[in-house]
Design a protein around this motif. Structure first.
Motif, short mmCIF file in Angstrom:
data_model
loop_
_atom_site.label_atom_id
_atom_site.label_comp_id
_atom_site.label_asym_id
_atom_site.label_seq_id
_atom_site.Cartn_x
_atom_site.Cartn_y
_atom_site.Cartn_z
N VAL A 24 0.85 -1.21 0.00
CA VAL A 24 0.00 0.00 0.00
C VAL A 24 0.88 1.25 0.00
N GLY A 25 1.90 1.25 0.84
CA GLY A 25 2.78 2.42 0.93
C GLY A 25 3.60 2.67 -0.32
N LEU A 26 4.11 1.61 -0.91
CA LEU A 26 4.96 1.77 -2.09
C LEU A 26 4.19 1.98 -3.39
N PHE A 27 3.12 1.22 -3.55
CA PHE A 27 2.44 1.21 -4.85
C PHE A 27 0.96 1.55 -4.80
N GLY A 28 0.42 1.78 -3.62
CA GLY A 28 -1.01 2.03 -3.49
C GLY A 28 -1.84 0.79 -3.82
N PHE A 29 -1.23 -0.39 -3.67
CA PHE A 29 -1.88 -1.65 -4.02
C PHE A 29 -2.19 -2.44 -2.75
N ASN A 30 -3.47 -2.70 -2.51
CA ASN A 30 -3.90 -3.45 -1.34
C ASN A 30 -4.20 -4.88 -1.75
N LEU A 31 -3.28 -5.78 -1.44
CA LEU A 31 -3.41 -7.18 -1.84
C LEU A 31 -4.60 -7.87 -1.18
N VAL A 32 -4.84 -7.58 0.09
CA VAL A 32 -5.98 -8.20 0.80
C VAL A 32 -7.29 -7.80 0.13
N GLU A 33 -7.44 -6.52 -0.18
CA GLU A 33 -8.65 -6.05 -0.86
C GLU A 33 -8.77 -6.66 -2.26
N THR A 34 -7.65 -6.80 -2.94
CA THR A 34 -7.67 -7.37 -4.29
C THR A 34 -8.09 -8.83 -4.26
N VAL A 35 -7.55 -9.59 -3.33
CA VAL A 35 -7.86 -11.01 -3.27
C VAL A 35 -9.25 -11.27 -2.68
N LEU A 36 -9.62 -10.54 -1.65
CA LEU A 36 -10.87 -10.81 -0.93
C LEU A 36 -11.91 -9.71 -1.06
N GLY A 37 -11.69 -8.79 -1.98
CA GLY A 37 -12.57 -7.62 -2.11
C GLY A 37 -14.04 -7.92 -2.31
N SER A 38 -14.35 -9.05 -2.93
CA SER A 38 -15.76 -9.38 -3.15
C SER A 38 -16.42 -9.92 -1.88
N TRP A 39 -15.64 -10.16 -0.85
CA TRP A 39 -16.14 -10.60 0.46
C TRP A 39 -15.70 -9.61 1.53
N PRO A 40 -16.42 -8.52 1.69
CA PRO A 40 -16.00 -7.48 2.65
C PRO A 40 -15.81 -8.00 4.08
N MET A 41 -16.63 -8.95 4.49
CA MET A 41 -16.47 -9.48 5.84
C MET A 41 -15.16 -10.27 5.97
N ALA A 42 -14.74 -10.94 4.90
CA ALA A 42 -13.47 -11.67 4.92
C ALA A 42 -12.30 -10.69 5.01
N VAL A 43 -12.39 -9.57 4.29
CA VAL A 43 -11.35 -8.54 4.37
C VAL A 43 -11.26 -8.02 5.79
N LYS A 44 -12.40 -7.71 6.39
CA LYS A 44 -12.42 -7.20 7.76
C LYS A 44 -11.87 -8.25 8.72
N LEU A 45 -12.21 -9.52 8.52
CA LEU A 45 -11.71 -10.59 9.38
C LEU A 45 -10.19 -10.70 9.29
N VAL A 46 -9.64 -10.60 8.09
CA VAL A 46 -8.18 -10.66 7.93
C VAL A 46 -7.54 -9.50 8.69
N TYR A 47 -8.09 -8.30 8.56
CA TYR A 47 -7.52 -7.16 9.26
C TYR A 47 -7.60 -7.34 10.78
#
Length: 73
Positions: A24-47
């Protein structure tokens, strides 16, 4: 759960979190959101799991660290 496996699982989650924030800091790319973005609860759970893992690692660091805990001497 065996303490060894809990330590390993939390370590992996902290690494995932650190790498994600590095991307996120280097490239503005959020891998967790990219992989799990269609499941917002899964993203929140990972965080949440990354945060809890970091807290656990801070609390138990001295026990496992061969440098800080004196096991490497």
């Amino acid at each position: 759960m065996n303490a060894k496996y809990l330590h390993f699982a939390t370590y992996l989650l902290v690494i995932v979190g650190a790498l994600n924030w590095g991307l996120v800091g280097l490239f503005g790319f959020n891998l967790v959101e990219t992989v799990l973005g269609s499941w917002p609860m899964a993203v929140k759970l990972v965080y949440v799991l990354v945060g809890v893992s970091a807290a656990y690692d801070v609390a138990t660091h001295m026990k496992y660290c061969k440098y800080c805990g004196g096991k490497g001497k």
